[in-house]
Design a protein around this motif. Structure first.
Motif, short mmCIF file in Angstrom:
data_model
loop_
_atom_site.label_atom_id
_atom_site.label_comp_id
_atom_site.label_asym_id
_atom_site.label_seq_id
_atom_site.Cartn_x
_atom_site.Cartn_y
_atom_site.Cartn_z
N GLY A 264 0.79 -1.22 0.00
CA GLY A 264 0.00 0.00 0.00
C GLY A 264 0.82 1.27 0.00
O GLY A 264 1.98 1.30 0.42
N HIS A 265 0.18 2.35 -0.49
CA HIS A 265 0.74 3.70 -0.51
C HIS A 265 -0.36 4.70 -0.13
O HIS A 265 -1.52 4.33 -0.07
N HIS A 266 0.04 5.92 0.11
CA HIS A 266 -0.81 7.10 0.31
C HIS A 266 -0.71 7.75 1.69
O HIS A 266 -0.66 8.98 1.75
N PRO A 267 -0.67 7.01 2.82
CA PRO A 267 -0.68 7.71 4.11
C PRO A 267 0.53 8.61 4.38
O PRO A 267 0.51 9.42 5.31
N HIS A 268 1.61 8.48 3.58
CA HIS A 268 2.82 9.29 3.73
C HIS A 268 3.61 8.97 5.00
O HIS A 268 4.59 9.66 5.31
N VAL A 269 3.18 7.98 5.73
CA VAL A 269 3.92 7.46 6.87
C VAL A 269 3.89 5.93 6.78
O VAL A 269 3.01 5.36 6.12
N VAL A 270 4.84 5.30 7.43
CA VAL A 270 4.90 3.84 7.41
C VAL A 270 3.81 3.26 8.31
O VAL A 270 3.59 3.73 9.42
N GLN A 271 3.12 2.26 7.79
CA GLN A 271 2.14 1.52 8.58
C GLN A 271 2.60 0.07 8.75
O GLN A 271 3.62 -0.33 8.21
N GLN A 292 7.86 16.55 2.39
CA GLN A 292 7.06 16.80 3.61
C GLN A 292 7.97 16.77 4.84
O GLN A 292 7.97 15.83 5.62
N ASN A 293 8.70 17.86 5.02
CA ASN A 293 9.67 17.93 6.12
C ASN A 293 9.09 18.50 7.40
O ASN A 293 9.82 18.96 8.28
N PHE A 294 7.77 18.47 7.54
CA PHE A 294 7.14 19.01 8.74
C PHE A 294 7.08 18.01 9.89
O PHE A 294 6.66 18.35 10.99
N SER A 295 7.48 16.75 9.64
CA SER A 295 7.51 15.78 10.74
C SER A 295 8.56 14.71 10.46
O SER A 295 8.93 14.46 9.31
N LYS A 296 9.03 14.10 11.52
CA LYS A 296 10.00 13.02 11.42
C LYS A 296 9.41 11.84 10.64
O LYS A 296 10.08 11.22 9.81
N GLU A 297 8.14 11.55 10.90
CA GLU A 297 7.48 10.38 10.30
C GLU A 297 7.35 10.51 8.78
O GLU A 297 7.48 9.52 8.06
#
Length: 333
Positions: A264-271, A292-297
Protein backbone atom coordinates in the motif's frame (compact mmCIF):
# COMPACT_ATOMS: atom_id res chain seq x y z
CA UNK A 1 46.52 -74.11 -26.33
CA UNK A 2 48.87 -71.96 -24.30
CA UNK A 3 47.82 -68.93 -26.33
CA UNK A 4 44.15 -69.67 -25.65
CA UNK A 5 44.81 -70.07 -21.93
CA UNK A 6 46.72 -66.77 -21.83
CA UNK A 7 43.86 -64.97 -23.56
CA UNK A 8 41.42 -66.38 -21.01
CA UNK A 9 43.58 -65.08 -18.15
CA UNK A 10 43.79 -61.64 -19.71
CA UNK A 11 40.02 -61.55 -20.25
CA UNK A 12 39.41 -62.60 -16.65
CA UNK A 13 41.72 -59.88 -15.32
CA UNK A 14 39.94 -57.34 -17.53
CA UNK A 15 36.54 -58.41 -16.19
CA UNK A 16 37.77 -58.15 -12.60
CA UNK A 17 39.05 -54.62 -13.23
CA UNK A 18 35.74 -53.55 -14.80
CA UNK A 19 33.79 -55.06 -11.91
CA UNK A 20 36.05 -53.31 -9.38
CA UNK A 21 35.52 -49.94 -11.10
CA UNK A 22 31.75 -50.45 -11.18
CA UNK A 23 31.64 -51.36 -7.50
CA UNK A 24 33.78 -48.34 -6.65
CA UNK A 25 31.47 -46.01 -8.58
CA UNK A 26 28.37 -47.50 -6.93
CA UNK A 27 29.88 -46.98 -3.47
CA UNK A 28 30.85 -43.40 -4.37
CA UNK A 29 27.34 -42.62 -5.63
CA UNK A 30 25.82 -44.14 -2.50
CA UNK A 31 28.03 -41.96 -0.29
CA UNK A 32 27.03 -38.85 -2.28
CA UNK A 33 23.34 -39.71 -1.86
CA UNK A 34 23.82 -40.21 1.88
CA UNK A 35 25.64 -36.87 2.12
CA UNK A 36 22.88 -35.07 0.20
CA UNK A 37 20.24 -36.68 2.40
CA UNK A 38 21.94 -35.26 5.48
CA UNK A 39 21.92 -31.68 4.13
CA UNK A 40 19.26 -29.22 5.39
CA UNK A 41 16.47 -28.10 2.99
CA UNK A 42 17.93 -24.59 2.88
CA UNK A 43 20.94 -25.98 1.00
CA UNK A 44 18.77 -26.92 -1.95
CA UNK A 45 16.89 -23.61 -1.89
CA UNK A 46 20.20 -21.78 -2.05
CA UNK A 47 20.92 -23.57 -5.32
CA UNK A 48 17.70 -22.29 -6.92
CA UNK A 49 17.64 -18.96 -8.67
CA UNK A 50 16.62 -16.16 -6.35
CA UNK A 51 14.60 -13.14 -7.42
CA UNK A 52 14.62 -9.87 -5.50
CA UNK A 53 11.59 -7.59 -5.74
CA UNK A 54 11.97 -4.16 -4.15
CA UNK A 55 8.98 -1.95 -3.36
CA UNK A 56 9.31 1.68 -2.28
CA UNK A 57 6.85 4.36 -1.26
CA UNK A 58 5.58 7.65 -2.66
CA UNK A 59 7.74 9.46 -5.23
CA UNK A 60 7.13 13.16 -5.93
CA UNK A 61 9.81 15.10 -7.81
CA UNK A 62 8.05 18.48 -7.94
CA UNK A 63 7.74 21.43 -5.54
CA UNK A 64 10.38 21.34 -2.76
CA UNK A 65 12.18 18.34 -4.22
CA UNK A 66 12.52 20.10 -7.58
CA UNK A 67 13.90 23.20 -5.84
CA UNK A 68 16.59 21.16 -4.09
CA UNK A 69 17.49 19.48 -7.38
CA UNK A 70 17.84 22.91 -9.00
CA UNK A 71 19.75 24.58 -6.16
CA UNK A 72 21.97 21.72 -4.96
CA UNK A 73 21.88 19.07 -7.67
CA UNK A 74 22.68 21.24 -10.71
CA UNK A 75 19.25 20.47 -12.12
CA UNK A 76 20.02 16.77 -12.44
CA UNK A 77 17.02 14.63 -11.45
CA UNK A 78 19.38 11.82 -10.49
CA UNK A 79 20.16 13.88 -7.38
CA UNK A 80 17.45 12.45 -5.05
CA UNK A 81 18.64 8.87 -5.77
CA UNK A 82 22.43 9.32 -5.64
CA UNK A 83 22.81 7.80 -2.18
CA UNK A 84 20.69 4.70 -2.88
CA UNK A 85 21.11 3.97 -6.59
CA UNK A 86 23.47 1.04 -6.05
CA UNK A 87 21.08 -0.55 -3.56
CA UNK A 88 18.08 0.03 -5.81
CA UNK A 89 19.74 -1.44 -8.87
CA UNK A 90 20.50 -4.69 -7.06
CA UNK A 91 16.82 -5.61 -7.31
CA UNK A 92 15.56 -7.71 -10.20
CA UNK A 93 12.40 -5.57 -10.24
CA UNK A 94 11.99 -2.14 -8.62
CA UNK A 95 8.46 -0.84 -8.02
CA UNK A 96 7.20 2.47 -6.61
CA UNK A 97 4.25 4.88 -6.56
CA UNK A 98 4.52 7.89 -8.87
CA UNK A 99 2.63 10.61 -7.05
CA UNK A 100 1.55 12.74 -9.98
CA UNK A 101 2.03 13.22 -13.73
CA UNK A 102 5.33 13.70 -15.55
CA UNK A 103 4.39 16.21 -18.21
CA UNK A 104 4.49 19.75 -19.51
CA UNK A 105 0.90 19.53 -20.69
CA UNK A 106 -2.52 20.03 -19.11
CA UNK A 107 -3.81 22.67 -16.74
CA UNK A 108 -4.08 22.64 -12.98
CA UNK A 109 -7.30 20.97 -11.93
CA UNK A 110 -6.53 19.84 -8.40
CA UNK A 111 -6.17 21.58 -5.06
CA UNK A 112 -3.28 23.76 -3.91
CA UNK A 113 -1.51 20.45 -3.31
CA UNK A 114 -1.21 19.63 -7.02
CA UNK A 115 1.89 18.09 -8.60
CA UNK A 116 3.28 18.00 -12.11
CA UNK A 117 6.82 16.76 -12.55
CA UNK A 118 9.26 18.01 -15.14
CA UNK A 119 9.72 15.56 -18.05
CA UNK A 120 13.42 15.49 -17.11
CA UNK A 121 12.34 13.60 -13.96
CA UNK A 122 12.28 10.47 -16.11
CA UNK A 123 16.08 10.55 -16.20
CA UNK A 124 16.17 10.24 -12.42
CA UNK A 125 13.69 7.37 -12.41
CA UNK A 126 15.66 5.49 -15.07
CA UNK A 127 18.89 6.10 -13.16
CA UNK A 128 17.31 4.67 -10.01
CA UNK A 129 16.31 1.59 -12.00
CA UNK A 130 12.52 1.65 -11.75
CA UNK A 131 10.82 -1.13 -13.68
CA UNK A 132 7.18 -0.49 -12.71
CA UNK A 133 5.40 2.60 -11.39
CA UNK A 134 1.85 2.63 -10.11
CA UNK A 135 -0.25 5.55 -11.36
CA UNK A 136 -3.40 4.62 -9.44
CA UNK A 137 -3.44 7.54 -7.03
CA UNK A 138 -5.22 10.80 -6.22
CA UNK A 139 -2.61 13.04 -7.92
CA UNK A 140 -2.17 11.52 -11.38
CA UNK A 141 -5.03 13.72 -12.67
CA UNK A 142 -3.89 16.94 -10.95
CA UNK A 143 -3.36 18.46 -14.41
CA UNK A 144 -6.27 16.74 -16.17
CA UNK A 145 -6.35 13.68 -18.37
CA UNK A 146 -4.11 15.40 -20.90
CA UNK A 147 -1.15 15.35 -18.51
CA UNK A 148 -1.92 11.81 -17.38
CA UNK A 149 -2.07 10.55 -20.97
CA UNK A 150 1.18 12.37 -21.73
CA UNK A 151 2.75 10.68 -18.70
CA UNK A 152 1.70 7.27 -20.01
CA UNK A 153 3.26 7.97 -23.41
CA UNK A 154 6.48 9.26 -21.83
CA UNK A 155 6.80 6.20 -19.59
CA UNK A 156 6.34 3.94 -22.61
CA UNK A 157 9.08 5.82 -24.47
CA UNK A 158 11.36 5.55 -21.44
CA UNK A 159 10.79 1.80 -21.15
CA UNK A 160 9.25 2.01 -17.69
CA UNK A 161 6.13 -0.08 -17.18
CA UNK A 162 3.11 1.26 -15.29
CA UNK A 163 -0.04 -0.08 -13.66
CA UNK A 164 -3.27 1.37 -12.30
CA UNK A 165 -3.95 3.87 -15.08
CA UNK A 166 -4.22 3.69 -18.83
CA UNK A 167 -5.66 4.95 -22.05
CA UNK A 168 -8.57 2.53 -21.58
CA UNK A 169 -9.99 0.16 -18.97
CA UNK A 170 -7.95 -2.83 -20.06
CA UNK A 171 -4.65 -0.97 -19.86
CA UNK A 172 -5.55 0.50 -16.47
CA UNK A 173 -6.99 -2.55 -14.72
CA UNK A 174 -5.43 -5.61 -16.33
CA UNK A 175 -2.21 -6.98 -14.85
CA UNK A 176 1.24 -6.09 -16.07
CA UNK A 177 3.20 -9.35 -16.22
CA UNK A 178 6.99 -9.26 -15.90
CA UNK A 179 9.05 -12.40 -16.45
CA UNK A 180 12.42 -12.75 -14.76
CA UNK A 181 14.48 -15.91 -14.31
CA UNK A 182 11.65 -18.10 -15.65
CA UNK A 183 9.16 -16.70 -13.12
CA UNK A 184 6.14 -14.66 -14.21
CA UNK A 185 5.01 -11.97 -11.78
CA UNK A 186 1.77 -10.02 -12.31
CA UNK A 187 1.20 -6.52 -10.93
CA UNK A 188 -2.15 -4.78 -10.42
CA UNK A 189 -2.91 -1.36 -8.94
CA UNK A 190 -6.10 0.25 -7.64
CA UNK A 191 -7.24 3.32 -5.72
CA UNK A 192 -10.47 4.54 -4.13
CA UNK A 193 -9.20 8.09 -3.57
CA UNK A 194 -10.24 11.06 -5.65
CA UNK A 195 -13.32 10.94 -7.84
CA UNK A 196 -14.94 7.84 -9.28
CA UNK A 197 -15.42 9.92 -12.46
CA UNK A 198 -11.67 9.49 -12.98
CA UNK A 199 -11.93 5.76 -13.57
CA UNK A 200 -10.93 4.37 -16.94
CA UNK A 201 -13.66 3.14 -19.26
CA UNK A 202 -13.63 0.81 -22.24
CA UNK A 203 -12.63 3.59 -24.63
CA UNK A 204 -11.50 6.40 -22.32
CA UNK A 205 -8.45 6.97 -20.17
CA UNK A 206 -8.35 7.05 -16.39
CA UNK A 207 -7.34 5.17 -13.27
CA UNK A 208 -8.35 1.73 -12.07
CA UNK A 209 -11.00 2.29 -9.44
CA UNK A 210 -10.91 0.09 -6.35
CA UNK A 211 -14.07 -1.96 -5.97
CA UNK A 212 -14.82 -5.65 -5.53
CA UNK A 213 -15.69 -6.24 -9.19
CA UNK A 214 -12.46 -4.75 -10.57
CA UNK A 215 -10.40 -6.50 -7.92
CA UNK A 216 -11.91 -9.91 -8.69
CA UNK A 217 -11.44 -9.50 -12.44
CA UNK A 218 -7.87 -8.29 -12.10
CA UNK A 219 -6.70 -11.00 -9.73
CA UNK A 220 -8.34 -13.75 -11.79
CA UNK A 221 -6.54 -12.48 -14.88
CA UNK A 222 -3.26 -12.27 -12.94
CA UNK A 223 -3.53 -15.81 -11.62
CA UNK A 224 -4.25 -17.11 -15.12
CA UNK A 225 -1.16 -15.45 -16.55
CA UNK A 226 1.49 -15.53 -13.81
CA UNK A 227 3.11 -17.55 -11.04
CA UNK A 228 2.90 -14.72 -8.49
CA UNK A 229 0.27 -11.97 -8.18
CA UNK A 230 1.04 -8.63 -6.50
CA UNK A 231 -1.66 -6.07 -5.72
CA UNK A 232 -0.79 -2.40 -5.13
CA UNK A 233 -3.32 -0.20 -3.35
CA UNK A 234 -3.40 3.57 -2.94
CA UNK A 235 -5.65 3.89 0.08
CA UNK A 236 -5.94 4.79 3.74
CA UNK A 237 -5.78 7.95 5.84
CA UNK A 238 -2.96 10.44 5.52
CA UNK A 239 -0.47 10.59 8.42
CA UNK A 240 -2.12 7.70 10.30
CA UNK A 241 0.29 5.01 11.45
CA UNK A 242 -2.36 2.28 11.60
CA UNK A 243 -4.37 0.86 8.71
CA UNK A 244 -8.09 1.60 8.76
CA UNK A 245 -10.97 -0.85 8.29
CA UNK A 246 -11.29 -0.20 4.55
CA UNK A 247 -7.61 -0.93 4.03
CA UNK A 248 -7.92 -4.17 5.95
CA UNK A 249 -11.09 -5.22 4.14
CA UNK A 250 -9.70 -4.85 0.62
CA UNK A 251 -6.29 -6.25 1.53
CA UNK A 252 -7.82 -9.36 3.09
CA UNK A 253 -10.16 -9.69 0.11
CA UNK A 254 -7.22 -9.52 -2.30
CA UNK A 255 -5.48 -12.36 -0.46
CA UNK A 256 -8.70 -14.38 -0.30
CA UNK A 257 -9.06 -13.95 -4.07
CA UNK A 258 -5.57 -15.32 -4.65
CA UNK A 259 -3.09 -12.45 -4.41
CA UNK A 260 0.33 -13.41 -3.05
CA UNK A 261 1.35 -9.97 -1.77
CA UNK A 262 -0.34 -6.63 -1.06
CA UNK A 263 1.58 -3.34 -0.89
CA UNK A 264 0.00 0.00 0.00
CA UNK A 265 0.74 3.70 -0.51
CA UNK A 266 -0.81 7.10 0.31
CA UNK A 267 -0.68 7.71 4.11
CA UNK A 268 2.82 9.29 3.73
CA UNK A 269 3.92 7.46 6.87
CA UNK A 270 4.90 3.84 7.41
CA UNK A 271 2.14 1.52 8.58
CA UNK A 272 2.22 -2.04 9.87
CA UNK A 273 2.94 -5.26 8.01
CA UNK A 274 0.42 -8.06 8.52
CA UNK A 275 0.76 -11.78 7.86
CA UNK A 276 -2.71 -12.84 6.71
CA UNK A 277 -3.21 -16.52 5.90
CA UNK A 278 0.49 -16.89 5.26
CA UNK A 279 0.63 -13.91 2.84
CA UNK A 280 2.08 -10.49 3.58
CA UNK A 281 0.30 -7.13 3.55
CA UNK A 282 2.42 -3.96 3.85
CA UNK A 283 -0.27 -1.34 4.41
CA UNK A 284 1.89 1.72 3.70
CA UNK A 285 5.53 2.18 2.77
CA UNK A 286 5.44 5.90 3.59
CA UNK A 287 7.39 8.47 1.58
CA UNK A 288 10.34 7.49 -0.57
CA UNK A 289 11.15 10.86 -2.16
CA UNK A 290 8.93 13.72 -0.99
CA UNK A 291 9.23 17.21 0.50
CA UNK A 292 7.06 16.80 3.61
CA UNK A 293 9.67 17.93 6.12
CA UNK A 294 7.14 19.01 8.74
CA UNK A 295 7.51 15.78 10.74
CA UNK A 296 10.00 13.02 11.42
CA UNK A 297 7.48 10.38 10.30
CA UNK A 298 6.95 11.93 6.85
CA UNK A 299 10.71 12.08 6.31
CA UNK A 300 10.97 8.33 6.87
CA UNK A 301 9.92 5.40 4.73
CA UNK A 302 10.24 1.69 4.18
CA UNK A 303 11.68 -0.25 1.27
CA UNK A 304 10.19 -3.73 1.17
CA UNK A 305 12.64 -6.34 -0.13
CA UNK A 306 10.85 -9.50 -1.23
CA UNK A 307 12.72 -12.76 -1.81
CA UNK A 308 11.23 -15.10 -4.40
CA UNK A 309 12.52 -18.69 -4.59
CA UNK A 310 11.01 -21.51 -6.63
CA UNK A 311 8.23 -19.25 -8.01
CA UNK A 312 7.02 -18.47 -4.48
CA UNK A 313 7.47 -15.58 -2.08
CA UNK A 314 9.79 -17.02 0.54
CA UNK A 315 10.54 -14.06 2.80
CA UNK A 316 10.27 -10.28 3.15
CA UNK A 317 12.74 -7.79 4.60
CA UNK A 318 11.55 -4.30 5.67
CA UNK A 319 14.38 -1.79 5.19
CA UNK A 320 14.16 1.67 6.76
CA UNK A 321 14.83 4.74 4.63
CA UNK A 322 15.00 8.43 5.44
CA UNK A 323 15.21 11.73 3.60
CA UNK A 324 18.03 14.19 4.31
CA UNK A 325 17.58 17.96 4.24
CA UNK A 326 18.13 17.95 0.47
CA UNK A 327 15.33 15.39 0.04
CA UNK A 328 17.79 12.72 -0.99
CA UNK A 329 16.72 9.26 0.09
CA UNK A 330 19.18 7.30 2.26
CA UNK A 331 19.20 3.89 3.91
CA UNK A 332 18.99 3.94 7.70
CA UNK A 333 22.06 2.20 9.09
Amino acid sequence: MKKSFLNSIIFLIFCILILTLVLFQVQKTQREIENLASLPPLFFESKREKIILLFVGDIMLDRGVKNKIKNYGQGDFKFPFLKTSQFLNEADLLIGNLEGPISDKGKKAGSIYSFRMDPMALEGLKFAGFDILTLANNHILDYTREAMEDTILRLKEAGIDFVGAGLNFKEACFPKVKETKNTKIAFLAFTNLGSSFWQAKENSSGICWLNEENLKKGIKEAKDKADISVVLFHFGDEYKEKANLTQRYFSHLAIDLGADLVVGHHPHVVQEIENYKGKYIAYSLGNFVFDQNFSKETMEGMALKVLVVGKRIKEIFPIKTKLNRYFQVELVK
